[in-house]
Design an enzyme around this catalytic site. Sequence first.
Site, PDB file in Angstrom:
ATOM      1  CG  HIS A  93      -0.406   0.263   2.500  1.00 49.03           C
ATOM      2  ND1 HIS A  93      -0.157  -0.727   3.419  1.00 49.03           N
ATOM      3  CD2 HIS A  93      -0.007   1.403   3.085  1.00 49.03           C
ATOM      4  CE1 HIS A  93       0.353  -0.186   4.512  1.00 49.03           C
ATOM      5  NE2 HIS A  93       0.458   1.100   4.329  1.00 49.03           N
TER       6      HIS A  93
ATOM      7  CG  ASP B  87      -0.234  -4.000   2.608  1.00 48.63           C
ATOM      8  OD1 ASP B  87       0.073  -3.467   1.524  1.00 48.63           O
ATOM      9  OD2 ASP B  87      -0.497  -3.343   3.631  1.00 48.63           O
TER      10      ASP B  87
ATOM     11  CB  SER C 261       2.765   1.707   6.128  1.00 47.62           C
ATOM     12  OG  SER C 261       1.524   1.569   6.732  1.00 47.62           O
TER      13      SER C 261
END
Length: 417
Positions: free
Chosen positions: A151, A184, A265
């Site tokens: 992402h 992811d 992230s």
Amino acid sequence: MSDDTSATGPSGETPQPQDPAPTGPAPTGPAPAGPVPAGPAPTGPAPTGPVPATPATATTPATQPASTGRAWLIAGLATAAALILIAGGFIAGTVTTVALSSGSSGACNAVSVADRVLPSIVTINVAGPTGAGSGSGQVISSDGYILTNNHVISPAASGGTLSVRFSDGHTADATLTGRDPKTDLAVIKVSNEKSLSVIDVGDSHSLVVGEPVVALGAPLGLSSTVTAGIVSALGRTVPVPSDDDRNAILVGAIQTDASINPGNSGGALVDCSGRLVGVNTAIATVPGDNGQRSTGSVGIGFAVPQAMAMPIAHELIDTGTVSYPTAGVDAVPIPHAVAQHYGVSDGLFVQAVTRGGPAADAGIRPGDIITSINGSPAVSIDVLTAIQVTSQPGDEVKVEYERGGQRHTTTVTLAEG
């Protein structure tokens, strides 16, 4: 529930059934919500709404990847109704902030860990047709491969730019090596860089609840930030928004109370020796007044365990993709209200099966309603995704389904994807 026979995607919303055959209902209605990844930090003013979860592909940071707007997904966390967000970040700034805590009894010596690990941690800036933002990553090889979240880089996956800022402040352009929306994870590469510091790899299997850990990355675009905490829980299964309105599934995720925020992230979760044990990916948030939700850390973050992340990273480096077993079935969830209206069970409406594929060989047909998979209620495509990312070709899956009001049980033997 749907596997590789149908499209996969990052939004976290469930696709609606399409004109089912007469043998089953044609579900319509709102798609169920689900947890969101904690993605990259959007460049620009910090948004006032929910924070992106994992992918860095939208323009609004609310429970979505690095800057695209994603649907909020409900995560069943103990007794609280928590929302999982992609750990993205805001404000791609140039300030370098290092939050260090001195070692104490029962905690890592964060000064020592920071000194050892920060040179291998990078801030990733992304720009593409769908948005811009920033996230984190770690150098996993001396020739320039960097592990991060899908992402984080997804806004540039179909055309855009990637650049990396190292802990010493210098930057370099990067290219996409490969990405895996199902888990992811993604790998990018910088070239013509010498003497890169590579993160040491630990063993996530050896982690125990209560063990101290340290998170490193670029929350809110603040490069080289270090926070400390403990392993709060192990073995979590957390769905987060991914590509094409599908969810990624963090299987066996590490839960930690180390502060993780948008922009973290793709960054590292390490043990007290500075060895990688997880890739920080999502955070939980809680509802507030007037529908507003907190967008920062509430002490519930999730990391993909190293034991899953590193094999996928190596496969991405070797082939550019990750292969998973397939059941050869395309199915979508039946909204509960639709199931009640038609007098059928909640489950997954089978839209199509692959001719000669595993599901077809097991007797499953279009129009059937799959009600459980390996004993778990089949109310979301996440059930199938979890099976795929944890199984090998040849593994057997017990499937219960309904046809014409009659219940049936069969065994599907997964095949090469």
